[in-house]
Design a protein around this motif. Structure first.
Motif, PDB file in Angstrom:
ATOM      1  N   GLU A   1      -4.164  22.841   7.954  1.00 14.76           N
ATOM      2  CA  GLU A   1      -3.393  23.106   6.734  1.00 14.76           C
ATOM      3  C   GLU A   1      -2.784  21.830   6.178  1.00 14.76           C
ATOM      4  OE1 GLU A   1       0.447  25.844   5.439  1.00 14.76           O
ATOM      5  OE2 GLU A   1      -0.970  26.613   6.939  1.00 14.76           O
ATOM      6  N   ALA A   2      -2.271  21.000   7.069  1.00 15.35           N
ATOM      7  CA  ALA A   2      -1.691  19.732   6.614  1.00 15.35           C
ATOM      8  C   ALA A   2      -2.766  18.819   6.032  1.00 15.35           C
ATOM      9  CB  ALA A   2      -0.973  19.042   7.771  1.00 15.35           C
TER      10      ALA A   2
ATOM     11  N   ARG B   1       0.824  -1.202   0.000  1.00 18.62           N
ATOM     12  CA  ARG B   1       0.000   0.000   0.000  1.00 18.62           C
ATOM     13  C   ARG B   1       0.860   1.256   0.000  1.00 18.62           C
ATOM     14  NH1 ARG B   1      -3.625   2.176   5.099  1.00 18.62           N
ATOM     15  NH2 ARG B   1      -4.394   4.071   4.078  1.00 18.62           N
ATOM     16  N   THR B   2       0.447   2.260  -0.764  1.00 18.00           N
ATOM     17  CA  THR B   2       1.094   3.576  -0.748  1.00 18.00           C
ATOM     18  C   THR B   2       0.305   4.499   0.169  1.00 18.00           C
ATOM     19  OG1 THR B   2       1.973   3.342  -2.982  1.00 18.00           O
ATOM     20  CG2 THR B   2       1.745   5.569  -2.134  1.00 18.00           C
ATOM     21  N   ILE B   3       1.020   5.209   1.038  1.00 18.44           N
ATOM     22  CA  ILE B   3       0.381   6.165   1.931  1.00 18.44           C
ATOM     23  C   ILE B   3       1.012   7.536   1.734  1.00 18.44           C
ATOM     24  CG2 ILE B   3      -0.098   4.349   3.614  1.00 18.44           C
ATOM     25  CD1 ILE B   3       2.122   5.638   5.383  1.00 18.44           C
ATOM     26  N   ARG B   4       0.342   8.552   2.224  1.00 18.38           N
ATOM     27  CA  ARG B   4       0.876   9.917   2.160  1.00 18.38           C
ATOM     28  C   ARG B   4       1.228  10.375   3.579  1.00 18.38           C
ATOM     29  NH1 ARG B   4      -1.670  14.338  -1.722  1.00 18.38           N
ATOM     30  NH2 ARG B   4      -0.479  12.953  -3.115  1.00 18.38           N
ATOM     31  N   VAL B   5       2.461  10.821   3.745  1.00 14.73           N
ATOM     32  CA  VAL B   5       2.923  11.310   5.046  1.00 14.73           C
ATOM     33  C   VAL B   5       3.252  12.791   4.918  1.00 14.73           C
ATOM     34  CG1 VAL B   5       3.774   9.066   5.809  1.00 14.73           C
ATOM     35  CG2 VAL B   5       5.312  10.603   4.574  1.00 14.73           C
ATOM     36  N   ALA B   6       3.036  13.523   6.012  1.00 15.51           N
ATOM     37  CA  ALA B   6       3.266  14.974   5.995  1.00 15.51           C
ATOM     38  C   ALA B   6       3.971  15.400   7.272  1.00 15.51           C
ATOM     39  CB  ALA B   6       1.943  15.718   5.860  1.00 15.51           C
TER      40      ALA B   6
ATOM     41  N   ASP C   1      -2.191  10.580   5.307  1.00 10.57           N
ATOM     42  CA  ASP C   1      -2.573   9.514   6.233  1.00 10.57           C
ATOM     43  C   ASP C   1      -1.908   9.707   7.594  1.00 10.57           C
ATOM     44  OD1 ASP C   1      -4.036   7.557   4.374  1.00 10.57           O
ATOM     45  OD2 ASP C   1      -2.174   7.953   3.293  1.00 10.57           O
ATOM     46  N   LEU C   2      -0.795  10.443   7.612  1.00 13.59           N
ATOM     47  CA  LEU C   2      -0.021  10.670   8.838  1.00 13.59           C
ATOM     48  C   LEU C   2       0.520  12.093   8.823  1.00 13.59           C
ATOM     49  CD1 LEU C   2       1.615   9.679  11.394  1.00 13.59           C
ATOM     50  CD2 LEU C   2       3.411   9.002   9.769  1.00 13.59           C
ATOM     51  N   ILE C   3       0.388  12.789   9.948  1.00 11.99           N
ATOM     52  CA  ILE C   3       0.966  14.130  10.106  1.00 11.99           C
ATOM     53  C   ILE C   3       1.897  14.103  11.312  1.00 11.99           C
ATOM     54  CG2 ILE C   3       0.526  16.588  10.487  1.00 11.99           C
ATOM     55  CD1 ILE C   3      -2.343  16.091   9.460  1.00 11.99           C
TER      56      ILE C   3
END
Length: 570
Positions: free
Chosen positions: A32-33, A4-9, A39-41
């Protein structure tokens, strides 16, 4: 877990002395994030208040509780946004202790992980209680997450223990003025452990604004270095920086990652960098420093040295190395670093011939050393037991003075029988070690050398990956306070370099040789310019005795030895 691909910030911002204002900033930055659909900040360290306190009572008053209004508001926002969030605060605990802790919340607002900082820096030690147990590694729908904060990443052990326990993503919350955290200490933790790093730092003043100028004047630290250094970043397991923030602006960065990529621990030659570790040899790292002592520091104040770069290997390279070494010694050098004159592929193709050539190299280099000169390089050698080994050598006029066999097994030197110890040698100018290419990638190697009192190390290097020359070896020198000569076989990955320890080091003490420049531990870096064949440099062996980066924070003896069990576990 699947591919799985996730987006992290990572959210980068300023925190001041008003807790309510800081909470408003945190909530605003989470919104804002959230606009980039992560998926994760990850948020910075000490989100509730500047790390600056008038007293213990003041620290307690501005700290938060796990069920108090500050974190309750954060949890409400987390639920509204339905995202995993890491926030770091000073937390007032039930036992009247205060900790600097990173907290991971699920999208439902559940506290999944509570990780207290292991190493505090300077005055933080006066107010905050360190961790008494290792931080958790948490299985989540995103992958396996581990948390650490700031100074815990300036040394290798806290991130290392998390990675060894299976973490795929390491979340690093920072409160740092140091430019070398972003350029060096943050990114190196990814490739040395083959994990993803999501790091969030601060911008703006790290000192209460009303006293910013007086503090600058009293300490001699320019105002710009009393600000958060920014450069929040997301780093891939190969060391590639996927996203990086500015040095001075509030902003959000993000990247799409595949967490299961962190389960692939192999180098380009096929070496598994976790399976090839030598935990039994690292035992001293998890032992009480109070029972350990450095050898007497006898390093010279200055040492003239050179890194040379023959344009080829084999006998042509040997002839050129001799010419360059004679030139270096003629210029006053006492220590000369020569890259390997045979690459791994050539050695493996005809090991007997390579072993014969090694004898020729040693004898030839010996003759150009002179009474006080020493040359370091790497060659295949036969040990006293007749077993062939890839070795880093230190050669003097009398021949081989130090022969360090490769400690960690690697696929490209699969024929080399590993040795079971790291050796050092005391010379007139200091205590020296030589390290093979495939031992230098392990942070434990240089930690053990630092504990053994080494002030100068030489790595004759055949790099396999860009991070070794970009951050790896430089960071080894920085986190252990060891002068370094890296002599690299010329390749597109980079060239050799030298690091000379800063003689002025401990923050907030009088400095004489340089003004404060924002570097926390990085030494002076001298790179061999493209096209040049010799780099002359002055090293400072005596400077290795000072490893106190800030009051009560020694880079080596203050390592969290009680929590290093995963490093030495078989």
């Amino acid at each position: 877990m699947s591919n799985r691909t996730i987006r992290v910030a990572a959210a980068q911002f300023h925190v001041g002395t008003d807790v309510d204002t800081n909470l408003a900033t945190v909530l605003r930055m989470l919104d804002e994030a959230a606009a980039v659909s992560p998926d994760l900040i990850v948020l910075p360290e000490f989100c509730n208040h500047l790390s600056w306190y008038d007293s213990r009572e003041h620290c307690a008053a501005v700290s938060v509780t796990l069920d108090g209004p500050f974190l309750s508001a954060v949890v409400e926002k987390v639920r509204a946004l339905a995202v995993h969030v890491v926030i770091n605060c000073t937390v007032n605990r039930e036992n009247d202790t205060i900790t600097g802790s990173s907290l991971l919340y699920s999208p439902e607002g559940e506290l999944l992980a509570d990780n207290t900082k292991q190493i505090y820096i300077g005055h933080e030690n006066d107010f905050l209680e360190p961790a008494h147990e290792p931080g958790p590694v948490v299985e989540t729908p995103l992958g396996r997450l581990g948390l650490y904060a700031c100074m815990d990443g300036v040394i290798n052990e806290p991130p290392r223990t998390l990675a060894l326990r299976g973490a795929q993503i390491l979340c690093n919350s920072l409160n740092s003025f140091a430019s070398d955290e972003g350029s060096l200490h943050v990114p190196v933790r990814a490739p040395e452990n083959r994990v993803f790093i999501v790091a969030a730092n601060k911008v703006g003043p790290l000192v209460p604004e009303p006293i910013l100028v007086p503090v600058s004047e009293a300490t001699g630290i320019p105002l710009k270095f009393l600000n958060g250094a920014g450069e929040s970043q997301i780093v891939a397991p190969d060391g590639s920086v996927l996203a990086c923030a500015s040095a001075d602006r509030e902003e959000v960065i993000f990247a799409d990652i595949e967490p299961c990529a962190a389960d692939r621990k192999r180098r380009p030659d096929g070496t598994d960098v976790i399976a090839s570790r030598r935990p039994a040899l690292y035992r001293a790292i998890s032992e009480d420093p109070a029972g350990q002592a450095y050898p007497a520091w006898k390093g010279a104040e200055e040492l003239a040295a050179s890194v040379i770069d023959p344009l080829t290997g084999g006998r042509d390279g040997l002839r050129e190395a001799v010419s360059l070494a004679v030139e270096a010694f003629g210029g006053g050098a006492k220590l000369v670093a020569v890259p390997p004159l045979l690459d791994a592929e050539t050695i493996a193709a005809d090991l007997p011939a390579a072993l014969d050539f090694a004898g020729e190299v040693v004898e030839t280099l010996r003759q150009c050393c002179g009474a006080e000169g020493f040359i370091a390089t790497a060659l295949p050698m036969r040990g006293d037991d007749a077993a062939p080994r890839y070795c880093a050598l230190l050669i003097g006029v009398d021949g081989v003075r130090l022969c360090q066999g490769q400690v960690h097994r690697s696929e490209r030197f699969a024929w080399s029988e590993p040795v079971d110890e790291l050796q050092t040698l005391e010379l007139p100018f200091g205590r020296v070690a030589v390290v093979t290419s495939d031992d230098s990638i392990y942070p434990e190697t240089f930690r053990l050398l630092a504990m053994a009192g080494v002030d100068t190390a030489v790595v004759p290097l055949e790099p396999l990956e860009a991070w070794e020359l970009r951050t790896g070896l430089l960071e080894r020198s920085a986190e252990n306070r060891i002068n370094l000569l890296a002599a690299a076989i010329g390749s597109p990955l980079g060239q050799g370099f030298a690091t000379a320890l800063q003689r002025d080091f401990t923050v907030l003490t009088p400095w004489e040789a340089r003004p404060f420049d924002g570097l926390l531990s990085q030494p002076e870096l001298y790179c061999l310019p493209v096209g040049d064949k010799r780099l002359a440099v002055t090293l400072y062996p005596a400077a290795a005795a000072n490893k106190e980066v800030s009051r009560n924070t020694d880079l080596v003896t203050n390592r969290p030895w009680k929590l290093c069990g995963p490093i030495t576990a078989r």
